[in-house]
Design an enzyme around this catalytic site. Sequence first.
Site, PDB file in Angstrom:
ATOM      1  N   ARG A  68       0.836  -1.210   0.000  1.00  0.00           N
ATOM      2  CA  ARG A  68       0.000   0.000   0.000  1.00  0.00           C
ATOM      3  C   ARG A  68       0.872   1.262   0.000  1.00  0.00           C
ATOM      4  NH1 ARG A  68      -0.508   4.766   2.347  1.00  0.00           N
ATOM      5  NH2 ARG A  68       0.034   3.816   4.346  1.00  0.00           N
ATOM      6  N   ASP A  69       1.509   1.566   1.107  1.00  0.00           N
ATOM      7  CA  ASP A  69       2.282   2.814   1.201  1.00  0.00           C
ATOM      8  C   ASP A  69       3.381   2.816   0.142  1.00  0.00           C
ATOM      9  OD1 ASP A  69       3.336   5.226   2.081  1.00  0.00           O
ATOM     10  OD2 ASP A  69       3.416   4.652   4.182  1.00  0.00           O
ATOM     11  N   HIS A  86       5.631   4.530  12.638  1.00  0.00           N
ATOM     12  CA  HIS A  86       5.591   4.466  11.165  1.00  0.00           C
ATOM     13  C   HIS A  86       6.545   5.540  10.653  1.00  0.00           C
ATOM     14  CE1 HIS A  86       3.008   4.268   7.294  1.00  0.00           C
ATOM     15  NE2 HIS A  86       3.774   5.318   7.095  1.00  0.00           N
ATOM     16  N   HIS A  88       9.146   7.143   7.950  1.00  0.00           N
ATOM     17  CA  HIS A  88       9.729   7.248   6.604  1.00  0.00           C
ATOM     18  C   HIS A  88      11.203   7.620   6.771  1.00  0.00           C
ATOM     19  CE1 HIS A  88       6.181   6.772   3.952  1.00  0.00           C
ATOM     20  NE2 HIS A  88       5.547   7.003   5.090  1.00  0.00           N
ATOM     21  N   CYS A 113       4.435   9.203   0.074  1.00  0.00           N
ATOM     22  CA  CYS A 113       3.043   9.616  -0.033  1.00  0.00           C
ATOM     23  C   CYS A 113       2.931  10.616  -1.181  1.00  0.00           C
ATOM     24  CB  CYS A 113       2.574  10.257   1.271  1.00  0.00           C
ATOM     25  SG  CYS A 113       0.897  10.912   1.152  1.00  0.00           S
ATOM     26  N   ASN A 120       9.130   4.228   3.409  1.00  0.00           N
ATOM     27  CA  ASN A 120       9.228   3.820   4.812  1.00  0.00           C
ATOM     28  C   ASN A 120      10.580   3.178   5.023  1.00  0.00           C
ATOM     29  OD1 ASN A 120       6.202   3.400   3.982  1.00  0.00           O
ATOM     30  ND2 ASN A 120       6.237   3.677   6.194  1.00  0.00           N
TER      31      ASN A 120
HETATM   32  P1  HMG Z   1     -13.105  14.406  -2.150  1.00  0.00           P
HETATM   33  O1  HMG Z   1     -12.931  14.873  -3.570  1.00  0.00           O
HETATM   34  O2  HMG Z   1     -13.184  15.464  -1.084  1.00  0.00           O
HETATM   35  O3  HMG Z   1     -14.385  13.449  -2.019  1.00  0.00           O
HETATM   36  O4  HMG Z   1     -11.954  13.383  -1.820  1.00  0.00           O
HETATM   37  P2  HMG Z   1     -15.903  13.645  -2.301  1.00  0.00           P
HETATM   38  O5  HMG Z   1     -16.614  12.898  -1.240  1.00  0.00           O
HETATM   39  O6  HMG Z   1     -16.214  15.104  -2.543  1.00  0.00           O
HETATM   40  O7  HMG Z   1     -16.096  12.856  -3.692  1.00  0.00           O
HETATM   41  C1  HMG Z   1     -15.506  13.298  -4.903  1.00  0.00           C
HETATM   42  C2  HMG Z   1     -15.353  12.130  -5.870  1.00  0.00           C
HETATM   43  O8  HMG Z   1     -14.502  11.135  -5.289  1.00  0.00           O
HETATM   44  C3  HMG Z   1     -16.659  11.414  -6.189  1.00  0.00           C
HETATM   45  O9  HMG Z   1     -16.539  10.883  -7.516  1.00  0.00           O
HETATM   46  C4  HMG Z   1     -16.672  10.256  -5.229  1.00  0.00           C
HETATM   47  O10 HMG Z   1     -17.424   9.173  -5.722  1.00  0.00           O
HETATM   48  C5  HMG Z   1     -15.201   9.892  -5.207  1.00  0.00           C
HETATM   49  P3  HMG Z   1     -17.094  11.677  -8.813  1.00  0.00           P
HETATM   50  O11 HMG Z   1     -18.553  11.863  -8.520  1.00  0.00           O
HETATM   51  O12 HMG Z   1     -16.325  12.969  -8.876  1.00  0.00           O
HETATM   52  O13 HMG Z   1     -16.767  10.733  -9.920  1.00  0.00           O
HETATM   53  N1  HMG Z   1     -14.817   9.225  -3.936  1.00  0.00           N
HETATM   54  C6  HMG Z   1     -14.269   8.002  -3.856  1.00  0.00           C
HETATM   55  N2  HMG Z   1     -13.950   7.098  -4.804  1.00  0.00           N
HETATM   56  C7  HMG Z   1     -13.416   5.936  -4.369  1.00  0.00           C
HETATM   57  N3  HMG Z   1     -13.194   5.648  -3.066  1.00  0.00           N
HETATM   58  C8  HMG Z   1     -13.514   6.519  -2.112  1.00  0.00           C
HETATM   59  C9  HMG Z   1     -14.085   7.753  -2.499  1.00  0.00           C
HETATM   60  N4  HMG Z   1     -14.507   8.833  -1.807  1.00  0.00           N
HETATM   61  C10 HMG Z   1     -14.955   9.718  -2.689  1.00  0.00           C
HETATM   62  N5  HMG Z   1     -13.281   6.227  -0.838  1.00  0.00           N
HETATM   63  C11 HMG Z   1     -10.933  11.574  -0.641  1.00  0.00           C
HETATM   64  C12 HMG Z   1     -11.809  12.812  -0.537  1.00  0.00           C
HETATM   65  C13 HMG Z   1     -10.501  11.157   0.744  1.00  0.00           C
HETATM   66  C14 HMG Z   1     -11.725  10.467  -1.305  1.00  0.00           C
HETATM   67  C15 HMG Z   1      -9.708  11.935  -1.498  1.00  0.00           C
HETATM   68  O14 HMG Z   1      -9.100  13.065  -0.963  1.00  0.00           O
HETATM   69  C16 HMG Z   1      -8.697  10.819  -1.605  1.00  0.00           C
HETATM   70  O15 HMG Z   1      -8.969   9.772  -2.155  1.00  0.00           O
HETATM   71  N6  HMG Z   1      -7.468  11.056  -1.133  1.00  0.00           N
HETATM   72  C17 HMG Z   1      -6.393  10.074  -1.234  1.00  0.00           C
HETATM   73  C18 HMG Z   1      -5.585  10.119  -0.013  1.00  0.00           C
HETATM   74  C19 HMG Z   1      -4.530   9.023  -0.034  1.00  0.00           C
HETATM   75  O16 HMG Z   1      -4.782   7.898  -0.409  1.00  0.00           O
HETATM   76  N7  HMG Z   1      -3.306   9.394   0.394  1.00  0.00           N
HETATM   77  C20 HMG Z   1      -2.259   8.456   0.542  1.00  0.00           C
HETATM   78  C21 HMG Z   1      -2.498   7.564   1.714  1.00  0.00           C
HETATM   79  S1  HMG Z   1      -2.183   8.345   3.290  1.00  0.00           S
HETATM   80  C22 HMG Z   1      -0.516   8.092   3.553  1.00  0.00           C
HETATM   81  O17 HMG Z   1       0.161   7.614   2.713  1.00  0.00           O
HETATM   82  C23 HMG Z   1       0.043   8.406   4.925  1.00  0.00           C
HETATM   83  C24 HMG Z   1       0.264   7.148   5.788  1.00  0.00           C
HETATM   84  O18 HMG Z   1       1.155   6.260   5.157  1.00  0.00           O
HETATM   85  C25 HMG Z   1       0.859   7.564   7.119  1.00  0.00           C
HETATM   86  C26 HMG Z   1       2.027   8.510   6.908  1.00  0.00           C
HETATM   87  O19 HMG Z   1       3.094   8.117   6.441  1.00  0.00           O
HETATM   88  O20 HMG Z   1       1.808   9.677   7.243  1.00  0.00           O
HETATM   89  C27 HMG Z   1      -1.036   6.430   6.067  1.00  0.00           C
HETATM   90 MG    MG Z   2       3.328   6.455   5.174  1.00  0.00          MG
END
Ligand code: HMG
Ligand code: MG
Length: 302
Positions: A15-16, A207, A209, A240, A249
């Site tokens: 995933r990450d 966690h 990086h 990310c 990581n």
């Molecule tokens: P948004 O645009 O605010 O969402 O995104 P919305 O509710 O307004 O919906 C807009 C569109 O997104 C719609 O589609 C929804 O259907 C769709 P449209 O009508 O435009 O075709 N949608 C989705 N589709 C699939 N799955 C969903 C979903 N939700 C809405 N769950 C949202 C908000 C959170 C969805 C968006 O900002 C997003 O997907 N962000 C991705 C964030 C991400 O994955 N980041 C990387 C992971 S975090 C990380 O890596 C950190 C971590 O490792 C810890 C660290 O190291 O810090 C965990």
């Molecule tokens: Mg991370």
Amino acid sequence: MSIPTRVQLIDVGPRDGLQNEKSPVPAEVKIGLVHRLQDAGLQEIEVTSFVSPKWVPQMADNVDVMAGIERKAGVRYSVLTPNLQGYEAAVATRPDEIVVFGSASEAFSRKNINCSIAESIERFAPVVEAALAAGIRVRGAMSCTVGCPYEGEVAPQQVAYLAGLMKGIGVQRVDVADTIGVGTPRTVQRAIEAALQHYGLDEVSGHFHDTYGQALSNTLAALELGVWNYQSSVAGLGGCPYAKGATGNVATEDVVFMLHGMGIETGIDLDKLIDAGAYISDFLGRKPNSRTAVALLNKRAV
Ligand code: HMG
Ligand code: MG
């Protein structure tokens, strides 16, 4: 506090790690990676995320990946779910644990999940409730607990604030994430202590990086506090997409080598783990981003 004698690692590479790859990685390769990680003895694997494919196209094959895994008894498979839409898609794939992910910094929260910290908690609350009612475990990732790519230094109070909110909605355990790898041993310890204001020692994980090469030192610093759960990424994959310049990581191979050297049990077979890292690195056409893996692969070649 004495150093733990056993450590549990969650490999977040599928995933990450793979969420940040420029070239697409087919679902069957991701499945192959998960199989190799479980064969190496990983008991927890963060498989994929149910986020918007417009935001993170690399995870668009989430359903196929979850469906393709031959599950091994005793292994916990987790997935990221930022909202109810993601949870509903995820639950059909039978995850053992879902992960809601928030940020200790406001700016990163907006960049990563398009809402404020307070709004994110409102979105997570029904997800947590539904998951717990369905018997699915719930983890909370807390990003930017030391530094933020947009706001700079992050105070431990912000970490305590987020941990308190997570606790308030029923999140069972939290990850203290140094998303951009700027933490050093003492700043990381302060972030962990902030999380420990709301969670027990068994419920807090590290966690880290490795952007600035501090992740192993930070792991040791967290061990000194008694933390025994960590996330790492095979072959040091990752980063990310919403934290520019942040690298992967800490490599699982490097953490395992350090822990085994300290006499700390992980249940992981380092040789098989090296194979898992070599498998995905070969696919990606590069060397594993792990000093231990490179050293042991060189030794094998002799
Ligand atoms: P948004 O645009 O605010 O969402 O995104 P919305 O509710 O307004 O919906 C807009 C569109 O997104 C719609 O589609 C929804 O259907 C769709 P449209 O009508 O435009 O075709 N949608 C989705 N589709 C699939 N799955 C969903 C979903 N939700 C809405 N769950 C949202 C908000 C959170 C969805 C968006 O900002 C997003 O997907 N962000 C991705 C964030 C991400 O994955 N980041 C990387 C992971 S975090 C990380 O890596 C950190 C971590 O490792 C810890 C660290 O190291 O810090 C965990
Ligand atoms: Mg991370």
